[in-house]
Write a protein that holds these residues in place. Structure first.
Motif, PDB file in Angstrom:
ATOM      1  N   SER A  50       0.820  -1.214   0.000  1.00 41.27           N
ATOM      2  CA  SER A  50       0.000   0.000   0.000  1.00 41.27           C
ATOM      3  C   SER A  50       0.849   1.256   0.000  1.00 41.27           C
ATOM      4  O   SER A  50       0.415   2.309  -0.464  1.00 41.27           O
ATOM      5  CB  SER A  50      -0.931   0.004   1.222  1.00 41.27           C
ATOM      6  N   ARG A  51       2.044   1.166   0.514  1.00 36.66           N
ATOM      7  CA  ARG A  51       2.959   2.303   0.476  1.00 36.66           C
ATOM      8  C   ARG A  51       4.337   1.789   0.057  1.00 36.66           C
ATOM      9  O   ARG A  51       4.645   0.602   0.176  1.00 36.66           O
ATOM     10  CB  ARG A  51       3.032   2.995   1.847  1.00 36.66           C
ATOM     11  N   ASP A  53       7.404   2.482   1.194  1.00 34.20           N
ATOM     12  CA  ASP A  53       8.541   2.587   2.100  1.00 34.20           C
ATOM     13  C   ASP A  53       9.220   1.227   2.234  1.00 34.20           C
ATOM     14  O   ASP A  53       8.649   0.175   1.933  1.00 34.20           O
ATOM     15  CB  ASP A  53       8.093   3.102   3.473  1.00 34.20           C
ATOM     16  N   GLU A 150      -3.044   1.187   5.727  1.00 29.08           N
ATOM     17  CA  GLU A 150      -1.709   1.574   5.276  1.00 29.08           C
ATOM     18  C   GLU A 150      -0.694   0.425   5.342  1.00 29.08           C
ATOM     19  O   GLU A 150       0.415   0.533   4.825  1.00 29.08           O
ATOM     20  CB  GLU A 150      -1.196   2.760   6.087  1.00 29.08           C
TER      21      GLU A 150
END
Length: 221
Positions: A50-51, A53, A150
């Motif tokens: 979802s992200r 990083d 997230e």
């Protein structure tokens, strides 16, 4: 043996190797036309964090092998058989399926290999591959329900299934058959030459065996 001897062998017996090459190449071609073809259905499922990083990406890398393990299960194969009403058993379906994780692209490739006797079988391969992919997507979505928005990792299809023939390869079969026949012919030629090596047929044979020059010869007739 000198070059003249090799040239004589090629002229006198070379047709044997050529004939065998043609026969075996033709036999291999004919075999490729009657053997039941095998087709492969292939589809790739992406694991998308979802992200972007590093932490969530690393988590996806760690999970990819567990997703492969989930799919490599007779329980999952049994569900696909029930959904599609397939005339097979879970172990056989699993044996026809290859699940390959790719850690570099965060993807899992699903390949299904089946014999095809008609257009309906090709469509069936397409359905089976899609069913395997959907099993992974549903499983990942179920796990996402327990994670925060997230922190979720989505499973999504990269593209539509691709179905293509992998066996037989007529060109390869024919080439291998021709080369094999050629080598077999060469072996037979050298075997015949070996058997004839102790027989005197020409003036050169006398000179080579006796180490003397032939001055004259009397015709046998």
């Amino acid at each position: 043996m000198n070059l003249i001897d090799y040239g004589r062998i090629v002229i006198q017996r070379g047709w044997i190797a050529v004939l065998l090459a043609v026969i075996t190449a033709g036999a291999a071609f004919a075999f490729s036309q009657v053997v039941t073809p095998v087709y492969r259905g292939s589809q790739t499922v992406l694991l998308v964090p979802s992200r972007s990083d590093l932490g969530l990406t690393e988590a996806a890398l760690r999970l990819i092998n567990s997703r492969q393990a989930y799919l490599n299960s007779t329980l999952v194969a049994a569900e696909i058989i029930n959904d599609l009403q397939l005339d097979t058993n879970p172990s056989a379906l699993l044996g026809d399926t290859t699940i390959t994780p790719n850690r570099d692209s965060l993807a899992i490739q699903i390949d299904v290999d089946l014999e095809v006797t008609g257009d309906g079988d090709i469509q069936l391969i397409n359905q089976i591959v899609s069913a395997w992919s959907q099993q992974l997507i549903d499983y990942q979505n179920e796990l996402n329900q327990e994670a925060r928005q997230e922190d979720r990792i989505r499973a999504q299809i990269q593209d539509n299934p691709r179905v293509y023939q992998i066996q037989p390869d007529t060109d390869i079969y024919t080439i291998i058959g021709g080369i094999g026949g050629l080598f077999l012919g060469v072996i037979i030629i050298f075997l015949l030459e070996y058997l004839d090596s102790n027989m005197i047929r020409r003036r050169a044979d006398v000179e080579n065996m006796a180490g003397l020059r032939v001055l004259a010869s009397v015709p046998s007739e």
